[in-house]
Every structure is written in structure tokens, then in C-alpha cells.
Write a protein that holds these residues in place. Sequence first.
Motif, mmCIF file in Angstrom:
data_model
loop_
_atom_site.group_PDB
_atom_site.id
_atom_site.type_symbol
_atom_site.label_atom_id
_atom_site.label_comp_id
_atom_site.label_asym_id
_atom_site.label_seq_id
_atom_site.Cartn_x
_atom_site.Cartn_y
_atom_site.Cartn_z
ATOM 1 N N CYS A 165 0.825 -1.203 0.000
ATOM 2 C CA CYS A 165 0.000 0.000 0.000
ATOM 3 C C CYS A 165 0.865 1.262 0.000
ATOM 4 O O CYS A 165 2.013 1.252 0.466
ATOM 5 C CB CYS A 165 -0.904 0.029 1.223
ATOM 6 N N ALA A 166 0.280 2.338 -0.507
ATOM 7 C CA ALA A 166 0.925 3.645 -0.479
ATOM 8 C C ALA A 166 -0.150 4.712 -0.505
ATOM 9 O O ALA A 166 -1.277 4.474 -0.973
ATOM 10 C CB ALA A 166 1.873 3.816 -1.667
ATOM 11 N N ALA A 167 0.190 5.886 -0.008
ATOM 12 C CA ALA A 167 -0.713 7.029 -0.095
ATOM 13 C C ALA A 167 -0.610 7.648 -1.492
ATOM 14 O O ALA A 167 0.464 7.632 -2.106
ATOM 15 C CB ALA A 167 -0.354 8.058 0.966
ATOM 16 N N PRO A 168 -1.702 8.199 -2.031
ATOM 17 C CA PRO A 168 -1.639 8.840 -3.341
ATOM 18 C C PRO A 168 -0.552 9.917 -3.427
ATOM 19 O O PRO A 168 0.093 10.055 -4.479
ATOM 20 C CB PRO A 168 -3.035 9.444 -3.497
ATOM 21 N N ALA A 169 -0.321 10.643 -2.339
ATOM 22 C CA ALA A 169 0.702 11.699 -2.355
ATOM 23 C C ALA A 169 2.087 11.111 -2.606
ATOM 24 O O ALA A 169 2.908 11.699 -3.333
ATOM 25 C CB ALA A 169 0.684 12.463 -1.035
ATOM 26 N N TYR A 170 2.386 9.953 -2.007
ATOM 27 C CA TYR A 170 3.685 9.324 -2.236
ATOM 28 C C TYR A 170 3.822 8.886 -3.686
ATOM 29 O O TYR A 170 4.882 9.064 -4.310
ATOM 30 C CB TYR A 170 3.872 8.119 -1.306
ATOM 31 N N LEU A 171 2.777 8.304 -4.263
ATOM 32 C CA LEU A 171 2.848 7.834 -5.641
ATOM 33 C C LEU A 171 2.984 8.988 -6.626
ATOM 34 O O LEU A 171 3.671 8.867 -7.654
ATOM 35 C CB LEU A 171 1.603 6.998 -5.965
ATOM 36 N N ARG A 172 2.354 10.128 -6.328
ATOM 37 C CA ARG A 172 2.528 11.293 -7.195
ATOM 38 C C ARG A 172 3.977 11.778 -7.158
ATOM 39 O O ARG A 172 4.529 12.218 -8.175
ATOM 40 C CB ARG A 172 1.583 12.425 -6.765
ATOM 41 N N ARG A 173 4.583 11.661 -6.002
ATOM 42 C CA ARG A 173 5.961 12.152 -5.841
ATOM 43 C C ARG A 173 6.994 11.162 -6.372
ATOM 44 O O ARG A 173 7.989 11.563 -7.002
ATOM 45 C CB ARG A 173 6.218 12.429 -4.355
ATOM 46 N N SER A 174 6.778 9.884 -6.158
ATOM 47 C CA SER A 174 7.802 8.880 -6.491
ATOM 48 C C SER A 174 7.443 8.008 -7.684
ATOM 49 O O SER A 174 8.268 7.221 -8.131
ATOM 50 C CB SER A 174 8.057 7.982 -5.270
ATOM 51 N N GLY A 175 6.220 8.111 -8.169
ATOM 52 C CA GLY A 175 5.810 7.288 -9.292
ATOM 53 C C GLY A 175 5.227 5.973 -8.832
ATOM 54 O O GLY A 175 5.566 5.458 -7.764
ATOM 55 N N SER A 176 4.337 5.399 -9.645
ATOM 56 C CA SER A 176 3.704 4.128 -9.321
ATOM 57 C C SER A 176 4.497 2.973 -9.914
ATOM 58 O O SER A 176 4.864 3.018 -11.100
ATOM 59 C CB SER A 176 2.272 4.085 -9.873
ATOM 60 N N PRO A 177 4.788 1.945 -9.146
ATOM 61 C CA PRO A 177 5.503 0.783 -9.692
ATOM 62 C C PRO A 177 4.700 0.120 -10.814
ATOM 63 O O PRO A 177 3.486 -0.068 -10.684
ATOM 64 C CB PRO A 177 5.640 -0.152 -8.489
ATOM 65 N N ALA A 178 5.395 -0.206 -11.889
ATOM 66 C CA ALA A 178 4.730 -0.869 -13.011
ATOM 67 C C ALA A 178 4.829 -2.381 -12.905
ATOM 68 O O ALA A 178 4.049 -3.101 -13.527
ATOM 69 C CB ALA A 178 5.339 -0.393 -14.329
ATOM 70 N N SER A 179 5.806 -2.853 -12.152
ATOM 71 C CA SER A 179 6.008 -4.295 -11.992
ATOM 72 C C SER A 179 6.507 -4.567 -10.582
ATOM 73 O O SER A 179 6.914 -3.640 -9.855
ATOM 74 C CB SER A 179 7.013 -4.821 -13.013
ATOM 75 N N ALA A 180 6.532 -5.827 -10.221
ATOM 76 C CA ALA A 180 6.973 -6.190 -8.869
ATOM 77 C C ALA A 180 8.430 -5.798 -8.636
ATOM 78 O O ALA A 180 8.798 -5.372 -7.529
ATOM 79 C CB ALA A 180 6.770 -7.681 -8.641
ATOM 80 N N THR A 181 9.273 -5.923 -9.638
ATOM 81 C CA THR A 181 10.691 -5.581 -9.462
ATOM 82 C C THR A 181 10.889 -4.085 -9.224
ATOM 83 O O THR A 181 11.877 -3.679 -8.619
ATOM 84 C CB THR A 181 11.503 -6.026 -10.680
ATOM 85 N N ASP A 182 9.931 -3.250 -9.685
ATOM 86 C CA ASP A 182 10.032 -1.807 -9.441
ATOM 87 C C ASP A 182 9.924 -1.473 -7.955
ATOM 88 O O ASP A 182 10.325 -0.383 -7.531
ATOM 89 C CB ASP A 182 8.920 -1.064 -10.199
ATOM 90 N N LEU A 183 9.367 -2.388 -7.172
ATOM 91 C CA LEU A 183 9.189 -2.126 -5.742
ATOM 92 C C LEU A 183 10.524 -1.901 -5.037
ATOM 93 O O LEU A 183 10.585 -1.199 -4.014
ATOM 94 C CB LEU A 183 8.453 -3.294 -5.078
ATOM 95 N N MET A 184 11.595 -2.463 -5.562
ATOM 96 C CA MET A 184 12.889 -2.404 -4.887
ATOM 97 C C MET A 184 13.488 -1.004 -4.885
ATOM 98 O O MET A 184 14.364 -0.692 -4.079
ATOM 99 C CB MET A 184 13.855 -3.399 -5.534
ATOM 100 N N ARG A 185 13.044 -0.124 -5.782
ATOM 101 C CA ARG A 185 13.633 1.218 -5.843
ATOM 102 C C ARG A 185 12.848 2.239 -5.019
ATOM 103 O O ARG A 185 13.172 3.422 -5.040
ATOM 104 C CB ARG A 185 13.721 1.679 -7.301
ATOM 105 N N HIS A 186 11.840 1.779 -4.300
ATOM 106 C CA HIS A 186 10.997 2.691 -3.526
ATOM 107 C C HIS A 186 11.383 2.702 -2.045
ATOM 108 O O HIS A 186 12.087 1.816 -1.553
ATOM 109 C CB HIS A 186 9.521 2.286 -3.667
ATOM 110 N N ASP A 187 10.909 3.742 -1.364
ATOM 111 C CA ASP A 187 11.083 3.832 0.089
ATOM 112 C C ASP A 187 10.103 2.867 0.758
ATOM 113 O O ASP A 187 8.913 2.840 0.417
ATOM 114 C CB ASP A 187 10.788 5.254 0.581
ATOM 115 N N TRP A 188 10.635 2.114 1.728
ATOM 116 C CA TRP A 188 9.820 1.109 2.405
ATOM 117 C C TRP A 188 9.678 1.410 3.886
ATOM 118 O O TRP A 188 10.607 1.871 4.542
ATOM 119 C CB TRP A 188 10.432 -0.285 2.214
ATOM 120 N N LEU A 189 8.490 1.106 4.386
ATOM 121 C CA LEU A 189 8.182 1.183 5.819
ATOM 122 C C LEU A 189 7.964 -0.256 6.279
ATOM 123 O O LEU A 189 6.997 -0.901 5.872
ATOM 124 C CB LEU A 189 6.909 2.009 6.059
#
Length: 300
Positions: A165-189
Motif C-alpha cells: 500500500c501507499a498514499a496517493p501523495a507518495y505515488l505522485r511524488r515517487s511514481g507508481s511501480p509498473a512491476s513487482a521488481t520496481d518495488l525495490m527502488r521505492h522507500d519502504w516502511l
Amino acid sequence: MDPLRRMAVFAAVVEQRSMSAAARALGMSTSAVSQQVRQLERDSGVTLLHRSTRKLTLTAAGERFYDGCAAMVAAARDAQQQLAQVRDAPTGELRVSAPVGFARHVALALSGLLNANPGLTLRLLVDDQLIDLIEQRIDLALRFGRMHDSGWVARKLCEFERMVCAAPAYLRRSGSPASATDLMRHDWLLFAAPGAARSFDFSGPGGEALTLRVEARISSNNQYALQQMCLAGLGLSLMVHADVADDLQSGRLVDVLPQWRVSRLSAWAVTPQRDAQPAKVRHAIDALQLHLSGLPGAHA
């Protein structure tokens, strides 16, 4: 036969007013009953009964002794009734342990049980750390994930779907992952506790399987705090569907990759007792299983 049993036999003889009637009530032979009363008299050195062919009468010492014997039998019967009540009816204090983020589900699950049983009280200990069941006198603990071998008894309640899950504000700022492997470049909680996972198994369209190891920008040992930080737009977080159903419906959070799913999270009822459980524990487990199985994303 010990002295206490002989006292119970003597009390039965007095109440039934004959050796034979007492024998029938106790499931013994008349001679065995007579022997036990005689042995009681020999051990005490006092005559308790006057015997004739027609009836039995108490001596003065027998009258005084009977009062004590009757009180002992009554106390034993009361103790048995108390045990039966504990076994058959939910009464007394129920001590439950649950993680912080999940405590609200416990309250809803047990409300019907508490309303229906005025003699039942609840002490809910809320902590994301594992509580020692014996030290804290816990009757029932809610645990999640893989159960390790222990001396406790674990009953599986259900499995929960999990999602990134992510907040819409985070996705606007960092972009939405297009694939599962894209998850690795995002900030994680991430949840941080002994044994907490950093690698997650994903299943995708067409039976695809993928294991990803992610690093935390923010970590906490409190899942509810992670949910609040996710709502604040600080990164992606792995959430249980049941916990964020309202946030997803309102749009406060977004299911980032709905076509990909993480392995389900198992919910367990853990108790320290292997033998017959008191009614309060049995009924609580049933109520929890019924309620949790009806939550969004839950599977029995």
C-alpha cells in the motif's frame, strides 16, 4: 481407602439411614460400607453408631463427627460444581494478548460473548512484542505469521490477504511501480521485530512467482505506527487487507500492484494449556475465529 473417603462413607450412612441404602448410593457392597465405618471407629477410638437389626442411631460423638463429615462432603460438591461451571460457562477474568494494530478487531470479536455472559470480564494486553504467557498469566494470545515450535498450543484462526500500500501523495511524488521488481527502488516502511521478514514472496499473473528483498527507510516494531506513516505518504508498506479496508475504500491508501499478491498472513490463537480448556477460552477462540473469518481479505 483414605480417612477422607471413610468420612464421606460415614456421612452417606447417616444421610441414607442404613448401610444398605448408603451402599446403593455409593455403588459399593453393604459389607464394604460396614467395614469402612468400623475402620473409622477403630482409627478414632470412638463409637460413632449404635447398631440394631432395625435401625442405626448416632452416638453423641457420632453426631458431632457427622457435622464435620457433612461439611466436608458439601465443600467437595461445591468445588466440583465450581469446576463444572468453569468448564461449561464462560466466567471469571479472560486475559488476552494482541498486537497494537489488531486490538480493535479483538474488541468487536468478543463483544457478543461479553454481553451474553455478565460473569465474564476481559483484560486485554496490547503489545507488539511477544508476551510471556505464563509470566503475564495470559489465557489467550493472538499471534501472526509462521508459528515456531514451542510448548504452547496454537490453533489457526484464518489467513489474511496482504498487499503493498501507499498514499496517493507518495505515488505522485515517487511514481507508481509498473512491476513487482520496481518495488525495490521505492522507500519502504517495514515492521521491525525479532524474526521479522525482509524478503517477501510475491505471486503474479499467470502463476508468476518472485521473491524480493527490500530495505527499510523507516522501520518500527508497531504495525499501527507504520500504517499511520504510510498514510502520511512516507513510503510503501506491506499491509493486511483487513487493517486498511477503510483506507482503501476512502482512497487514503492505494493497492499499489493489485495483480501481485504477497503470501497470506496466518492468524493463530495461542494458549499455554494443553489439557481441557476453560469455557471462557473455548468460547473466546470460537468468537474470534467467527469474527476474523468475516473480515475483508480473510480466508478460513
